[in-house]
Structure formats: C-alpha cells, structure tokens
Design a protein around this motif. Structure first.
Motif, mmCIF file in Angstrom:
data_model
loop_
_atom_site.group_PDB
_atom_site.id
_atom_site.type_symbol
_atom_site.label_atom_id
_atom_site.label_comp_id
_atom_site.label_asym_id
_atom_site.label_seq_id
_atom_site.Cartn_x
_atom_site.Cartn_y
_atom_site.Cartn_z
ATOM 1 N N TRP A 276 0.875 -1.219 0.363
ATOM 2 C CA TRP A 276 0.079 0.107 -0.217
ATOM 3 C C TRP A 276 0.833 1.297 -0.730
ATOM 4 O O TRP A 276 0.630 2.278 -0.436
ATOM 5 C CB TRP A 276 -1.393 -0.010 1.340
ATOM 6 C CG TRP A 276 -2.076 -1.019 0.985
ATOM 7 C CD1 TRP A 276 -2.020 -2.339 1.934
ATOM 8 C CD2 TRP A 276 -3.072 -1.783 0.650
ATOM 9 N NE1 TRP A 276 -2.833 -3.476 0.693
ATOM 10 C CE2 TRP A 276 -3.308 -2.342 0.789
ATOM 11 C CE3 TRP A 276 -3.869 -0.266 -0.392
ATOM 12 C CZ2 TRP A 276 -5.069 -3.101 -0.153
ATOM 13 C CZ3 TRP A 276 -5.147 -0.701 -0.879
ATOM 14 C CH2 TRP A 276 -5.752 -1.458 -0.589
ATOM 15 N N ALA A 278 4.150 1.355 -1.263
ATOM 16 C CA ALA A 278 4.246 1.523 -2.674
ATOM 17 C C ALA A 278 3.573 2.063 -4.241
ATOM 18 O O ALA A 278 3.884 1.492 -5.011
ATOM 19 C CB ALA A 278 5.666 0.351 -3.053
ATOM 20 N N ASN A 279 1.498 1.596 -3.769
ATOM 21 C CA ASN A 279 1.117 1.606 -4.386
ATOM 22 C C ASN A 279 1.234 0.398 -5.743
ATOM 23 O O ASN A 279 1.703 0.579 -6.922
ATOM 24 C CB ASN A 279 0.926 2.901 -4.773
ATOM 25 C CG ASN A 279 -0.646 2.985 -5.481
ATOM 26 O OD1 ASN A 279 -1.108 1.950 -5.696
ATOM 27 N ND2 ASN A 279 -0.945 4.424 -5.438
ATOM 28 N N TYR A 280 1.757 -1.087 -4.805
ATOM 29 C CA TYR A 280 2.337 -2.083 -5.674
ATOM 30 C C TYR A 280 0.441 -2.742 -5.157
ATOM 31 O O TYR A 280 1.006 -3.702 -4.692
ATOM 32 C CB TYR A 280 3.376 -1.960 -5.618
ATOM 33 C CG TYR A 280 4.187 -3.417 -6.225
ATOM 34 C CD1 TYR A 280 4.162 -3.328 -7.990
ATOM 35 C CD2 TYR A 280 4.422 -4.862 -5.389
ATOM 36 C CE1 TYR A 280 4.593 -4.932 -8.400
ATOM 37 C CE2 TYR A 280 4.867 -6.136 -6.107
ATOM 38 C CZ TYR A 280 4.514 -5.840 -7.227
ATOM 39 O OH TYR A 280 5.795 -6.944 -8.013
ATOM 40 N N PHE A 281 0.289 -3.404 -6.712
ATOM 41 C CA PHE A 281 -0.652 -4.441 -7.240
ATOM 42 C C PHE A 281 0.247 -5.596 -7.812
ATOM 43 O O PHE A 281 0.698 -5.681 -8.213
ATOM 44 C CB PHE A 281 -1.633 -3.617 -7.011
ATOM 45 C CG PHE A 281 -2.113 -3.346 -6.024
ATOM 46 C CD1 PHE A 281 -2.266 -3.186 -4.119
ATOM 47 C CD2 PHE A 281 -2.412 -1.038 -5.792
ATOM 48 C CE1 PHE A 281 -2.472 -2.291 -3.305
ATOM 49 C CE2 PHE A 281 -2.384 -0.717 -4.713
ATOM 50 C CZ PHE A 281 -1.967 -1.125 -3.029
ATOM 51 N N ARG A 297 -5.267 -5.598 -3.668
ATOM 52 C CA ARG A 297 -6.397 -4.339 -3.421
ATOM 53 C C ARG A 297 -7.208 -4.767 -2.687
ATOM 54 O O ARG A 297 -8.449 -4.929 -3.645
ATOM 55 C CB ARG A 297 -7.130 -3.788 -4.738
ATOM 56 C CG ARG A 297 -5.260 -2.220 -5.501
ATOM 57 C CD ARG A 297 -5.937 -1.798 -6.286
ATOM 58 N NE ARG A 297 -6.631 -0.837 -5.125
ATOM 59 C CZ ARG A 297 -6.986 0.426 -5.748
ATOM 60 N NH1 ARG A 297 -7.511 0.557 -7.191
ATOM 61 N NH2 ARG A 297 -7.378 1.106 -4.710
ATOM 62 N N TYR B 190 5.511 1.973 -13.443
ATOM 63 C CA TYR B 190 6.002 0.529 -13.820
ATOM 64 C C TYR B 190 5.775 0.749 -15.033
ATOM 65 O O TYR B 190 5.006 1.498 -16.245
ATOM 66 C CB TYR B 190 4.682 -0.447 -13.305
ATOM 67 C CG TYR B 190 4.997 -0.346 -12.214
ATOM 68 C CD1 TYR B 190 5.402 -0.873 -11.202
ATOM 69 C CD2 TYR B 190 3.811 -0.284 -11.174
ATOM 70 C CE1 TYR B 190 5.788 -1.095 -9.981
ATOM 71 C CE2 TYR B 190 3.749 0.330 -10.146
ATOM 72 C CZ TYR B 190 4.297 -0.392 -8.908
ATOM 73 O OH TYR B 190 4.527 0.018 -7.754
ATOM 74 N N PHE B 197 -1.939 -1.600 -15.069
ATOM 75 C CA PHE B 197 -1.806 -2.015 -13.214
ATOM 76 C C PHE B 197 -2.631 -0.647 -12.541
ATOM 77 O O PHE B 197 -2.798 0.099 -13.498
ATOM 78 C CB PHE B 197 -0.183 -1.145 -12.660
ATOM 79 C CG PHE B 197 -0.095 0.245 -13.466
ATOM 80 C CD1 PHE B 197 -0.343 1.293 -13.290
ATOM 81 C CD2 PHE B 197 0.939 0.176 -14.980
ATOM 82 C CE1 PHE B 197 0.304 2.262 -13.957
ATOM 83 C CE2 PHE B 197 2.147 0.728 -15.084
ATOM 84 C CZ PHE B 197 1.262 2.828 -15.057
ATOM 85 N N PRO B 198 -3.169 -1.292 -11.443
ATOM 86 C CA PRO B 198 -4.087 -0.121 -10.973
ATOM 87 C C PRO B 198 -3.736 1.555 -10.132
ATOM 88 O O PRO B 198 -2.257 1.541 -10.415
ATOM 89 C CB PRO B 198 -4.393 -0.760 -8.991
ATOM 90 C CG PRO B 198 -3.746 -2.553 -9.663
ATOM 91 C CD PRO B 198 -3.013 -2.049 -10.704
ATOM 92 N N HIS B 199 -4.440 2.688 -10.571
ATOM 93 C CA HIS B 199 -4.428 3.707 -11.519
ATOM 94 C C HIS B 199 -3.484 4.314 -10.095
ATOM 95 O O HIS B 199 -3.460 3.739 -9.018
ATOM 96 C CB HIS B 199 -5.605 4.474 -11.074
ATOM 97 C CG HIS B 199 -5.197 6.008 -11.396
ATOM 98 N ND1 HIS B 199 -4.621 7.037 -10.768
ATOM 99 C CD2 HIS B 199 -5.163 6.719 -13.012
ATOM 100 C CE1 HIS B 199 -4.357 8.032 -11.543
ATOM 101 N NE2 HIS B 199 -5.162 7.706 -12.441
ATOM 102 N N ASN B 200 -2.081 4.715 -10.021
ATOM 103 C CA ASN B 200 -1.358 4.956 -9.508
ATOM 104 C C ASN B 200 -1.271 5.954 -8.565
ATOM 105 O O ASN B 200 -0.095 7.201 -8.104
ATOM 106 C CB ASN B 200 0.501 4.744 -9.715
ATOM 107 C CG ASN B 200 0.634 5.946 -10.838
ATOM 108 O OD1 ASN B 200 -0.255 5.624 -12.220
ATOM 109 N ND2 ASN B 200 1.290 6.706 -10.620
ATOM 110 N N SER B 201 -2.953 6.601 -8.220
ATOM 111 C CA SER B 201 -2.645 7.588 -7.591
ATOM 112 C C SER B 201 -2.628 7.542 -5.844
ATOM 113 O O SER B 201 -2.901 6.297 -5.146
ATOM 114 C CB SER B 201 -3.841 8.329 -7.663
ATOM 115 O OG SER B 201 -4.643 7.822 -7.764
ATOM 116 N N LEU B 203 -3.862 6.094 -2.322
ATOM 117 C CA LEU B 203 -5.096 5.886 -1.826
ATOM 118 C C LEU B 203 -4.970 6.410 0.182
ATOM 119 O O LEU B 203 -4.199 6.768 0.516
ATOM 120 C CB LEU B 203 -3.263 4.145 -1.329
ATOM 121 C CG LEU B 203 -3.271 3.437 -2.592
ATOM 122 C CD1 LEU B 203 -2.420 2.471 -2.367
ATOM 123 C CD2 LEU B 203 -4.813 2.616 -2.710
ATOM 124 N N GLY B 207 -8.271 2.389 1.885
ATOM 125 C CA GLY B 207 -8.082 1.146 -0.101
ATOM 126 C C GLY B 207 -8.649 1.710 -0.990
ATOM 127 O O GLY B 207 -7.813 1.274 -2.617
#
Lengths: 347, 347
Positions: A276, A278-281, A297, B190, B197-201, B203, B207
């Motif tokens: 969460w 690093a916004n890495y999923f 997520r 990335y 990838f999930p939008h990197n704004s 969180l 979540g």
C-alpha cells in the motif's frame, strides 16, 4: 517413482500445448512415453522434451491406442471429435476446451477448489475457462468462510487467450502503429495494440458474450453453488499473456478486508501482492510465467455494507490453462484414477 | 457575434492545453484576444491559432490583468496559486485540476448534466475528472428516468490522463519491449506497454485511490445525489487517449435495457454504439478525437433484478477534459455569466 504413464498432448504446437510440454518436464510428471499430436498442418514440427527431440504427429485414431492420459488443448471441435475416440481406447482426457465443461457427467475441476470432483469422471475431465480458473482460485477461500451471494467482475484479458498467433499479431500491430502504418487484423476483428474491445465471442439473447457466460456458469458448477449470482464484462486488452480481473463480491454479512487478506495469505494457489505504501499491486508483467494467481487491493466496498473489492492478475496460459490441466493429471495419478470409475461418458 | 472575450489558457503546452486551443478555434469561440500561458520552461514555444503564430508566455500576475476567461489545465498546485490572482483581476477561471472540485462554493459542472450550477459561481468553475465526466454523461439520462441507487465501475484508462509525456512514454516502452530492451519508466512507476496496473494515485485509509474517490465524490456532487453509492476500480491500460469504463448500475426497480437504449439514443453528448450482429461496441480507437461518449453493450444484469450493465469509451483529452471546459466557457457566454454573480470565492 512407482508408476509412469503414456501421455499424449493434443494441440501440442499451440500456446497452451507448448506450456503443457514445459510444465510436464518441470513438474517431473511420471511419463513413460510422450506423444505430441496436432493437426496435419503442424505435423513434422519438432519439440524438445527432457533433452530429446520429439516429432509432432498428425492426430489419427490409432494414436490413442496406447495412451493413458490425453491433455487436449486444440479447441472445442477437435476435442468433440477426438475425446470419444481416446476414451474408447482407454485413455482419460483432460480437456482444455469448452466442449464438455457444462456436461453434467463431466467433472469441471480447479484442484484448489473441487479436487474431489475428479473421482466421478467417466473418461473426460474438463479444464475450466481461464477467467473462471483465476477468479475461482482467488474467491473460493472467501466463499468457504462466508458464502458469496453475488459477483460483479470486469476482466482485462490478454491476447494469449486467442492463441499464440494472436500474441504475435498484437506485437505486429504495435510495430505497425508505431511506424504510422495500418495494423494487421487477421486473428482479432479490430486492432488490439493501443486499443481494447469487449470480448468478441458469441453474444446471447441477453447480451452476454460466451466468455462472460463461461464465468457465470462454470463458476457455479465448480463451486456447486447454483444460487451464486454472477455478472461479468469481459474485455480484451493489449497485454500478451496474463489476465487481470476487478472483482466485486457481495456477502450476506460484512466481510472484514483484513480477515479476507489473512485468509488469502495462506490459500493454495494464491499469492497476496499488496504494498500500500508503494502502490504496488498485481500486474500482468509480474503474473506472467508464475503459477500463483496474484491477488491484492482487497478493500471493503464503500458502496455496499457487505461488499468486498479485490483485484487479481494471473498467467492465462499457465494457471489459466496448462498448469490447471497438469494439476488435474497429477490429481488423477495421486488418486489412482487413470481408469474411469464411472460409466464411460455417452459421447 | 455580439461580443467577444479575452481568453487565457494556463498550461497551454500540455495535452489538454493543446486540445483547448484546437477546440476554441474549431468551435469558433468568440475570442478577441488569446493569451497562452505556461511555466517558465515552456515559455517561448510557438503555437498556431486561426492561422496566427502565438508565443507562449511565462505565467505572472500581470498576465491576468486584461483577461475575461481563464481555461486552466496545468495541475492542482498551479491552479491553487494562480486562480485566486486571476479571479481577483476580474477573470472567470474554468479549472481542469482537482484543486477546487469539492469546494462547496465552487460549481462542478458537466454541461449535459448540471448546466444550471454555473449560475452560482464565485469566479471559479471546476471541470470534473475525466472518468467522472464520461460516466456522468452516460448514466445521467438514466438517473433522470429512475434514480440510480448504486454504481460499481471498473475503468480502463489511457496514458493521456497522465499527460502528453506519458503518452510518448508508452510508445517508447512499446518500442523498447518489441526490441527486447528494458522499457523506460520516467512518468509511470511501471511499464504500461503490454502491461496494466491499478491507477497509481494516492491511496486512502479505505484502500481507494484518489482517482476512484474522484468518481465517487464528484459524481455525487454533480448529480446532487449524496445518497448515490459508488464503488470504483481504476486501472491504467496501454491505450493512448481514450478511457473506457464497465459500469454496473442498480436501481430501485427493474430498468428495461431497451428503454435505456432508447433514452441514450437521444441523450446529449452520447452516441449509442451497438452492433450486436457484428459484435461491435465502443472502443478507444473509435472514441479518440470524438466529442461524444460512445455507449453500448447495454444489458440487463443477470445477477440482480434491478441491475443494468453498460460499457463506454470516451476521449479522455476531449470530453474528459478540454471539450467539457470549453462547453462550460460557452455556457458562461450564453448566460452572460462572465462576471461573478456570487460573492468572490475566499481563495
């Protein structure tokens, strides 16, 4: 190793066939003899297995005379034609096509979900559709804790689901577009590179495409939950070989996101991928070439008191197809089920 | 033409700024004088407008001294800095950033949905986020017929939402990957080409990322429906400039899909794109460069008696940003609202 088996791969030169070959070798499946079968067109091609060169043979009835297991991944009509012949010759067929999946006599199996279903096979065991397998692995452990009432899924499906040539076409399209040229569209109806479109499988009267109905019907069968309500929107995206899915789950009671996370952390076939900070999923590039379905997520749905949102990426060719088929074959070996225990399927 | 106006574009060299310039010309916005403003870095660049060459100027307070309308698209912090100065100098600011959108004193406007909201402006009118605009245009006409209770949306967002350099980066990434090289990742965290990838704004604690919360909160404000429940999963996909969205709607009563289709057929800003025989529905490649939001695949949700599924694609830079801003400016002209009618915003 106590026993080894005569294995045939039908559709050996396709994207899934190629992966099957690699997995059988990597997972040390107990093979005494391996036969590679394909259409006349691909016959004569050579593939390597355990350091040996094997020549692909054109499929014909006598090829199944001395085979214990057939791993079939050559499309529905091919399976419909050859599975009965293989079964009659005494083989068990693990079929990757949609031909037999919804046949009530045929087990539809995701080993992490319903391994016991293999017991009642009548010669054919069906491998579910890729999107169904990936979703099943991710949500089954939650369903065990509290039955899921409803699923709304949106998919982000890679080119590999349409085969090896489709993967090549997307790359050719990208090259053409980058050079200002018209992209070729032989496999796909529209350019997929730098574009996307709703899955172009047949539409039913309700407006759902075949791919979506597979998620709806197959998941119900695998979960043995005929009252599980599912809606899906399936979309093809310009990714090469891993599918992703945005999954909205509704339960009868609230399902704590942290509890879901704990459950999925130790669930078979699942890898929790959540950073969460690093916004890495989960992403297709990380899922490609991996056995596990990457899940992350996990969030409480802010629009529904009993809702849970999750996101996954999984290798479409591997767990979405070839790996699941090999796992089914391993299950058959483990449980000594390579002779049909149920009456032979009326094929 | 009765009157014409002194217009400034703040952020004139970005993807949205470039589109604003084209739209002002194409739509014959009544301009007496056009000032192109940007950061020091872009000052000196030349842009063409109505056959004339205009030099981009570095933004400074005195640039707003003789301006009636500012169209700002240079990001939140830039808007926060310069909007108060422009308003104080007597201009009305149509702001494309997120800076003022949720400010209760600032109208948040989609002209097809809530045009009357402009009336009460205090100098600034906010342009909603791209995903919100596209969804609003498509579902508002249905909401008028029967209030929507809940929305579950999954987005397929193009690179353009991250700016012109992001669009270039995706192309560079694709080129690199096709040549077997490591793709550059300067703008995106990335690789996006052949990946997603999930939008990197940012969180939040629940979540949800900022992009998702924009859809949730902004739609509620635009619709003046604080009880409208929304969940969203926002995903960045390797598409250049049009966003797509899979939208699941729940109503209190069943909503007939054919009726929805009839309504959307004649709704402003919407183009119904549905060829069920040809399996042809909205796609980014068709939405790019178009004003309308393309809507299709309208289906009764088989998982919910009062559910409706729909699918859209819309040009992120155009209706998702620049066009909506120009439409707001046109509305201000039409209604003679270029002087603030409400007390000036306490900025």
């Amino acid at each position: 190793m106590s026993q080894s088996y005569r294995v045939a791969i039908l559709g050996a030169t396709g994207a899934v066939g190629t992966e099957l070959l690699q997995l059988l070798e990597a997972r040390k499946f107990p093979i005494s003899e391996l036969t590679l079968l394909a259409s006349e067109r691909s016959a004569g091609e050579v593939r390597s297995f355990r350091g040996e060169e094997l020549t692909v043979e054109a499929v014909s009835p006598e090829k199944f005379d001395a085979v214990d297991i057939v791993l079939a991944s050559a499309g529905g009509s091919t399976s419909k034609e050859w599975a009965p012949i293989a079964v009659k010759a005494g083989a068990v067929v693990v079929d990757n096509s949609s031909a037999f999946r919804m046949d009530p006599q045929v087990p539809l199996v995701v080993p992490e979900v319903n391994p016991d279903a293999v017991e009642a096979h009548g010669g054919v065991i069906a491998n579910p559709n890729c999107t169904t397998i990936l979703m099943s692995v991710a949500v089954w452990p939650l369903h065990q804790k509290q039955p899921i009432q409803r699923i709304v899924a949106s998919t982000y499906q890679s080119a590999s689901g349409a085969g090896a040539r489709a993967m090549e076409e997307v790359k050719q399209q990208a090259r053409a577009i980058l050079q200002g040229q018209v992209p070729p569209t032989e496999i796909f109806p529209y350019p997929l590179a730098f574009n996307l479109f709703p899955h172009n499988s047949d539409l039913n009267d309700q407006g759902y495409c075949a791919e979506e109905m597979k998620m709806v019907q197959e998941t119900g069968k695998i979960f043995a939950a005929s009252d599980l309500r599912i809606s899906a929107t399936c979309v093809r995206v310009p990714v090469l070989r891993a599918h992703s899915e945005a999954i909205n789950l509704e339960f009868e009671q609230p399902f704590d996101a942290d509890e879901a996370r704990e459950i999925l952390k130790s669930s078979p076939g699942v890898k929790l991928v959540e950073d969460w900070q690093a916004n890495y999923f989960p992403m297709p590039m990380d899922a490609s070439g991996r056995d596990e379905v990457l899940v992350g997520r996990i969030r409480q749905d802010i629009s529904h008191p009993n809702g849970l949102e999750l996101w996954l990426s999984g290798d479409q060719i591997r767990k979405g197809a070839a790996l699941n088929a090999v796992q089914i074959a391993e299950l058959l070996v483990e449980r000594n089920l390579l002779k049909a225990s149920a009456p032979a399927l009326a094929l």
